[in-house]
Design a protein around this motif. Structure first.
Motif, PDB file in Angstrom:
ATOM      1  N   LYS A  67       0.836  -1.203   0.000  1.00  0.00           N
ATOM      2  CA  LYS A  67       0.000   0.000   0.000  1.00  0.00           C
ATOM      3  C   LYS A  67       0.869   1.251   0.000  1.00  0.00           C
ATOM      4  O   LYS A  67       0.648   2.164  -0.785  1.00  0.00           O
ATOM      5  CB  LYS A  67      -0.919  -0.006   1.239  1.00  0.00           C
ATOM      6  CG  LYS A  67      -2.122  -0.926   1.081  1.00  0.00           C
ATOM      7  CD  LYS A  67      -3.358  -0.116   0.744  1.00  0.00           C
ATOM      8  CE  LYS A  67      -4.441  -0.925   0.037  1.00  0.00           C
ATOM      9  NZ  LYS A  67      -5.043  -1.996   0.837  1.00  0.00           N
ATOM     10  N   VAL A  69       4.222   1.658  -0.610  1.00  0.00           N
ATOM     11  CA  VAL A  69       5.192   1.852  -1.686  1.00  0.00           C
ATOM     12  C   VAL A  69       4.503   1.921  -3.040  1.00  0.00           C
ATOM     13  O   VAL A  69       4.782   2.788  -3.850  1.00  0.00           O
ATOM     14  CB  VAL A  69       6.241   0.721  -1.684  1.00  0.00           C
ATOM     15  CG1 VAL A  69       7.232   0.902  -2.819  1.00  0.00           C
ATOM     16  CG2 VAL A  69       6.962   0.668  -0.356  1.00  0.00           C
ATOM     17  N   ARG A  70       3.589   1.011  -3.285  1.00  0.00           N
ATOM     18  CA  ARG A  70       3.061   0.872  -4.643  1.00  0.00           C
ATOM     19  C   ARG A  70       1.823   1.713  -4.886  1.00  0.00           C
ATOM     20  O   ARG A  70       1.560   2.130  -6.007  1.00  0.00           O
ATOM     21  CB  ARG A  70       2.774  -0.606  -4.953  1.00  0.00           C
ATOM     22  CG  ARG A  70       4.010  -1.488  -4.817  1.00  0.00           C
ATOM     23  CD  ARG A  70       3.779  -2.854  -5.390  1.00  0.00           C
ATOM     24  NE  ARG A  70       3.712  -2.820  -6.831  1.00  0.00           N
ATOM     25  CZ  ARG A  70       4.769  -2.933  -7.632  1.00  0.00           C
ATOM     26  NH1 ARG A  70       5.962  -3.097  -7.120  1.00  0.00           N
ATOM     27  NH2 ARG A  70       4.626  -2.881  -8.924  1.00  0.00           N
ATOM     28  N   GLY A  72       0.838   4.338  -2.710  1.00  0.00           N
ATOM     29  CA  GLY A  72       0.949   5.666  -2.112  1.00  0.00           C
ATOM     30  C   GLY A  72      -0.036   5.911  -0.976  1.00  0.00           C
ATOM     31  O   GLY A  72      -0.253   7.043  -0.568  1.00  0.00           O
ATOM     32  N   GLU A  73      -0.651   4.850  -0.455  1.00  0.00           N
ATOM     33  CA  GLU A  73      -1.563   4.995   0.692  1.00  0.00           C
ATOM     34  C   GLU A  73      -0.759   4.738   1.956  1.00  0.00           C
ATOM     35  O   GLU A  73      -0.180   3.680   2.111  1.00  0.00           O
ATOM     36  CB  GLU A  73      -2.687   3.948   0.613  1.00  0.00           C
ATOM     37  CG  GLU A  73      -3.543   4.051  -0.633  1.00  0.00           C
ATOM     38  CD  GLU A  73      -4.553   5.174  -0.536  1.00  0.00           C
ATOM     39  OE1 GLU A  73      -4.679   5.771   0.539  1.00  0.00           O
ATOM     40  OE2 GLU A  73      -5.217   5.442  -1.550  1.00  0.00           O
ATOM     41  N   ARG A  74      -0.733   5.696   2.846  1.00  0.00           N
ATOM     42  CA  ARG A  74       0.138   5.527   4.002  1.00  0.00           C
ATOM     43  C   ARG A  74      -0.579   5.589   5.335  1.00  0.00           C
ATOM     44  O   ARG A  74       0.042   5.594   6.389  1.00  0.00           O
ATOM     45  CB  ARG A  74       1.252   6.573   3.966  1.00  0.00           C
ATOM     46  CG  ARG A  74       2.284   6.289   2.885  1.00  0.00           C
ATOM     47  CD  ARG A  74       3.172   7.473   2.628  1.00  0.00           C
ATOM     48  NE  ARG A  74       3.954   7.278   1.410  1.00  0.00           N
ATOM     49  CZ  ARG A  74       5.194   6.795   1.405  1.00  0.00           C
ATOM     50  NH1 ARG A  74       5.774   6.439   2.512  1.00  0.00           N
ATOM     51  NH2 ARG A  74       5.841   6.645   0.254  1.00  0.00           N
ATOM     52  N   ILE A  75      -1.913   5.699   5.326  1.00  0.00           N
ATOM     53  CA  ILE A  75      -2.641   5.796   6.597  1.00  0.00           C
ATOM     54  C   ILE A  75      -3.421   4.510   6.847  1.00  0.00           C
ATOM     55  O   ILE A  75      -4.177   4.045   5.999  1.00  0.00           O
ATOM     56  CB  ILE A  75      -3.620   6.991   6.583  1.00  0.00           C
ATOM     57  CG1 ILE A  75      -2.877   8.308   6.351  1.00  0.00           C
ATOM     58  CG2 ILE A  75      -4.410   7.040   7.879  1.00  0.00           C
ATOM     59  CD1 ILE A  75      -2.000   8.765   7.488  1.00  0.00           C
TER      60      ILE A  75
END
Lengths: 128, 258, 399
Positions: A67, A69-70, A72-75
Motif C-alpha cells: 500500500k 510503496v506501490r 501511495g496509501e500511508r494511513i
C-alpha cells in the motif's frame, strides 16, 4: 527391489541424521521453554487486535508494504478508529522498541530467523 | 505394484520442485485483511509532477552541492571510495554529457562550463518501466517513476535501458558507507536498483523534495505541470527550456532553463 | 537409462571428476559473490552487464543451433544426420541450462527469481526470454527422451512427437530472436539498436553451434566407437561455411551503416572495439584476433579442398568458434555500455571470482553433455570399453 536390506538401512540412517536436531532439542529440554516476548509500551492497543497480530502480523506488514510503496496509501485505520502511519520503523518499532526481546524472541524460537526487513529498515535505539 | 527407478526419480523431483515452488509462492498467496483506508490529510497531490532547473541561477554557484548533500542525507545514499560501486540520485554532469549533440563552441557564454544538475527525468514514456520484468519500477498516476526495492530482482535491465544514466545498482551492502543514517528513511540492501523518487515520501507528508528545499538560490522548482497556475508552468511559459535527449521520445519531465 | 552414466572406464571418471572439481571451485566462488554482492565482479555503475550476460547471449546461440541438424533430418528427410540429431539436442539442453545459470548468477537478488513468474510482465522482453528459453528446454528434453527411448527399444518414435519436433524448429529461431530483442529495443544503447542484430545473432549461432558439433564429433570419434561417417560432417561444414559467410556479411553491413552515416554515438562504440576509446583499449587485441580468425576460417571453409580435409576442417571450426565467442562472449555486451549514455568510458574486465563462476557454469554444461552422450552411446553400443560392465548394467536396468 534390489538390495532391499542396504537401501532400508541407508534410509533409516538418513532419517535419523536429518531429524537429529529434533532429538537433540527434545533431550536438552530447550524446546520446552516457550518464549515470552516482552511488550514495554505505554500504548494499550495495537493497530489490530492481539490475536490477529499474533497470527497475521506478516500479512499486515506485506499489505502495508504494498500500500505504502506501490499505491501511495500511508494511513492505516485501526478497528477502534485510530489512524496510524504505515511505517515499520516509525509505527511498529515506535512501540515495540525492543526488537531483540520482542521480535527476535519468537522468531529465533520458531526458527523463522531474521526476516530481511532489517537489511534496509532501520532499527531505532533499543529501549529495554 | 512395481515402481521403476525412473518413475521414482520423476516423482521425487516433482515433489521437491512443488515444495520449493509453494514456499516461494506462499508469501504472496496469503490473504491480507481488508482495512478501510482514509486519504491522507496534508499530502501534496499533483497530476504531473515536474522539475524545472534554472541553469542561470545554477551558473553563479559552480561549487554548490547543497541539493546533492540534502538528497544524500535524507535518502541514506552511501559514499563509496571506489567509483565502481557508486550510487547517486542527483549529481552534476558537464554540459556536453548531459546534453550530447547540443554542445556548440560559441553557445551562450559560460553555459558549456556550467555544471548541470541531473537526476531521474521521471519520463512520461519511461524505457526503464517498459523493460522491468517484475514491475518493480512503474509510473505512478502523478507521473513519478517509482522503485519498489522489495520487488527488484537485481537484473539491471532498467540500468541498461535508461538513456540518462539515472539508475544505480547496489553492488555491495551500502550501510557501512553511509555517514549518518537518517532513521526516517530505509537504507537499501545489496543487489537492488535505486534512483531518485522525486521525494515521494516527503510529498506524502506535505513537504517539497529535499533538493528543492535545500536550494537557497531557488534554482530548482518543483510543481504540477497540469496546473496552469503552477510555478513550473509559469517558468516554462516565460523562458526557453530544453530537455535531455528529447529525440528518444521518452518525454523527460525535468526541464532546463538556459 | 541413467545407470549408463554411472559405469565407465578410468578416462571417463577422470574427466567427470575433473569437471566436478571445477564445478566445486565455481560454487565456492559463487558463495563468495552471494556473501559480498556483485561487487566481487568487475562490473560497475557504467558497465552493468558483463561476462555473465555475454556468455548467456553466446550460449543461446549454441542452443538454437541444434535446429541446424534437426531441420534437415526431419524437414528434408536428410538421413545422414540421423545419428547426430539427438547429439545436437543434448548440446541444446545443456546450453539452455547454462544460459539460465548465467542469468541466475548475474542477479542481484537471486532468491527473488520467482518474482518474474509471480508478477508476469508481458511488456518486458526479459519475461518473454524466460518463456521461450524454458519452453525450448521442455521441448528438447521431451523430444530427446522420447526418441532415445524408442531407439533403445528398437521401435519407431510415436507419431505424436513429430509435430512437437516441427514446433521446436521455429522455437529455436525464437530463442535467439527474443534474446536479440532484449538488446535491440533499447534506445539508450546505440550499439545494440540495430535491426540486423537478430539476423546477426542467428547467423553467428548457425556457424558456431555446428562448428562445435563437428569438434565434438571429432573428439568422441577418437575415444569411442561412434562414427557418423564423413558425409554428415561435410554437410555440417557446409552449413558452417554459409552461416559464417552470412554472419560476416551482416557485420560488414553494420560497419558500413555506422561509418558512412558518421553519427558520433554510433561510431564511438566501434572505435572502442577496434581502435580503443579515451585510452581504453581492453578489447582491441581481442577484436582483431576475432577478425583474423574469421577471415582465416572463411578461406579454409570456402575452398572445397581444405574443407574436405578433416584436420584442416578442425582448425577452421576452432577458428569459427573462437572468433564468434570473442565477438559475442566478450565484445557484444560490454561495448553497448562503452561509452555510457553520458559519454563515460569505464574499464571493465572480469575478475577472477567472476571467471571462476563462469568456468564453473561451463563445467556444468560439459558435464551434462558428457553424461548425455555417455548414455546415448552406451545404448547404441558404441562405447568401446569396458564392454563387460556395460552388459551387466544393461541386464540390471531391464528388471
Amino acid at each position: 527391489m534390489y538390495d532391499a536390506g542396504k537401501i532400508i538401512v541407508g534410509l533409516i540412517i538418513f532419517l535419523v541424521l536429518i531429524t537429529s536436531p529434533v532429538w537433540y532439542n527434545m533431550a536438552s529440554g530447550k524446546s520446552e521453554v516457550v518464549p515470552q516476548p516482552k511488550i514495554i509500551t505505554a500504548e494499550k492497543e495495537c493497530v489490530m487486535g492481539t490475536e490477529y497480530m499474533r497470527e497475521k502480523h506478516m500479512d499486515l506488514l506485506n499489505e502495508w508494504r504494498d500500500k505504502a510503496v506501490r499505491e501511495g496509501e500511508r494511513i492505516h485505520a485501526a478497528p477502534n478508529g485510530r489512524k496510524f502511519n504505515m511505517s515499520l520503523t516509525g509505527t511498529c518499532l515506535n512501540c515495540h522498541s525492543n526488537k531483540t526481546e520482542f521480535c527476535d524472541a519468537c522468531h529465533n524460537y520458531s526458527a523463522v530467523g531474521q526476516p530481511y526487513c532489517w537489511d534496509c529498515h532501520n532499527i531505532p535505539e533499543e529501549i529495554k | 505394484m512395481g515402481i521403476d527407478r525412473r518413475k521414482f526419480l520423476t516423482i521425487a523431483g516433482l515433489t521437491a520442485a512443488s515444495v520449493i515452488g509453494r514456499k516461494a509462492l506462499g508469501d504472496s498467496l496469503s490473504v491480507a485483511p481488508e482495512s478501510n483506508l482514509l486519504p491522507e490529510e496534508n499530502r501534496l497531490i499533483g497530476h504531473r509532477w515536474a522539475m524545472v532547473v534554472d541553469l542561470r541561477k545554477c551558473k553563479e554557484q559552480h561549487n554548490c552541492t547543497k541539493c546533492i548533500d540534502a538528497c544524500n542525507a535524507v535518502h541514506n545514499i552511501p559514499q563509496f571510495d571506489n567509483p565502481k560501486d557508486e550510487v547517486k540520485w542527483i549529481w552534476k554532469e558537464h554540459f556536453k554529457e548531459a546534453f550530447p549533440n547540443q554542445e556548440k563552441e560559441y553557445i551562450l557564454e559560460g553555459l558549456l562550463e556550467t555544471p548541470i544538475t541531473v537526476m531521474c527525468n521521471h519520463c512520461d514514456n519511461p524505457p526503464c518501466v517498459r523493460v522491468c520484468p517484475t514491475q518493480a519500477t512503474w509510473k505512478r498516476e502523478d507521473g513519478i517513476v517509482m522503485m519498489d526495492m522489495h520487488r527488484c530482482i537485481g537484473c539491471r535491465y532498467c540500468v541498461a535501458a535508461c538513456p540518462y544514466g539515472s539508475r544505480s545498482f547496489n553492488w555491495r551492502d551500502p550501510r557501512p558507507f553511509i555517514k549518518e543514517i537518517n532513521k526516517d528513511y530505509p537504507t537499501r540492501t545489496r543487489g537492488v536498483v535505486e534512483k531518485c523518487n522525486f521525494c515521494a515520501e516527503r510529498l506524502a507528508r506535505g513537504q517539497m523534495p529535499a533538493c528543492v528545499e535545500a536550494c537557497e538560490e531557488k534554482a530548482l522548482i518543483f510543481g504540477d505541470l497540469e496546473d496552469p497556475d503552477s510555478e513550473v508552468r509559469a517558468l516554462l511559459r516565460e523562458n526557453f527550456a530544453i530537455r535531455r535527449k528529447p529525440n528518444l521520445g521518452t518525454n523527460p519531465e525535468v526541464y532546463y532553463i538556459v | 537409462m541413467l545407470e549408463k552414466a554411472l559405469v565407465g572406464d578410468k578416462k571417463y571418471w577422470t574427466w567427470v571428476g575433473f569437471l566436478l572439481v571445477v564445478i566445486g571451485i565455481g560454487f565456492i566462488a559463487y558463495l563468495r559473490q552471494l556473501a559480498n554482492g556483485l561487487t566481487v565482479t568487475g562490473l560497475s555503475r557504467d558497465v552493468t552487464w558483463g561476462f555473465y550476460i555475454a556468455q548467456f547471449t553466446f550460449l543461446v546461440g549454441v542452443a538454437a543451433s541444434a535446429v541446424m541438424v534437426v531441420l534437415p533430418y526431419y524437414l528434408h528427410n536428410y538421413k545422414a544426420f540421423g545419428k547426430l540429431t539427438i547429439l545436437g539436442e543434448f548440446v541444446a539442453i545443456s546450453s539452455v541450462i547454462m544460459c539460465m545459470l548465467f542469468i541466475f548468477v548475474d542477479m542481484g537478488q537471486p532468491f527473488r527469481i520467482m518474482n518474474v513468474i509471480l508478477h508476469p510482465t508481458p511488456n518486458s522482453l526479459m519475461f518473454w526470454d524466460m518463456f521461450v528459453l524454458s519452453g525450448y528446454l521442455v521441448l528438447n528434453v521431451l523430444i530427446s527422451r522420447i526418441t532415445l527411448d524408442s531407439e533403445r527399444k528398437g521401435i519407431a518414435p510415436p507419431g505424436w512427437i513429430k509435430p512437437i519436433i516441427l514446433l521446436s524448429i521455429p522455437w529455436a529461431i525464437s530463442i535467439h530472436t527474443v534474446t536479440a530483442f532484449l538488446y535491440s529495443g533499447l534506445a539508450a544503447r546505440a550499439f545494440w539498436m540495430t535491426a540486423v542484430l537478430a539476423p546477426r545473432f542467428l547467423a553467428s549461432a548457425f556457424a558456431s553451434g555446428p562448428a562445435l558439433l563437428i569438434l565434438i564429433v571429432f573428439v568422441i570419434r577418437k575415444y569411442t566407437r561412434f562414427d557418423p561417417g564423413k558425409e554428415p560432417v561435410q554437410k555440417l561444414a557446409e552449413i558452417v561455411t554459409y552461416a559464417m559467410a552470412f554472419n560476416i556479411f551482416l557485420i560488414l553491413m553494420e560497419v558500413f551503416t555506422v561509418l558512412y552515416s558518421s553519427i558520433p554515438e554510433h561510431i564511438e562504440h566501434f572505435q572502442f572495439l577496434f581502435l580503443g576509446l579515451h585510452g581504453n583499449n581492453t578489447l582491441v587485441p581481442w577484436m582483431w584476433t576475432s577478425v583474423i580468425l574469421a577471415i582465416l576460417a572463411l578461406i579454409l571453409l570456402i575452398n572445397p579442398k581444405t574443407r574436405r580435409n578433416e584436420s584442416v576442417l578442425g582448425v577452421a571450426c576452432v577458428a569459427v568458434f573462437a572468433s564468434i565467442w570473442i565477438d559475442k562472449g566478450l565484445g557484444m555486451v560490454v561495448t553497448g555500455f562503452t561509452p555510457s549514455p553520458l559519454g563515460a568510458v569505464t574499464k571493465y574486465w572480469p575478475t577472477w571470482n567472476e571467471l571462476l563462476i563462469a568456468i564453473g557454469v561451463y563445467a556444468i554444461g560439459f558435464l551434462m553433455v558428457t553424461v548425455f552422450y555417455k548414455i546415448t552411446l552406451s545404448l547404441r553400443g558404441e562405447i568401446s570399453a569396458p564392454a563387460k560392465i556395460e552388459e551387466k548394467a544393461r541386464v540390471g536396468s531391464t528388471v
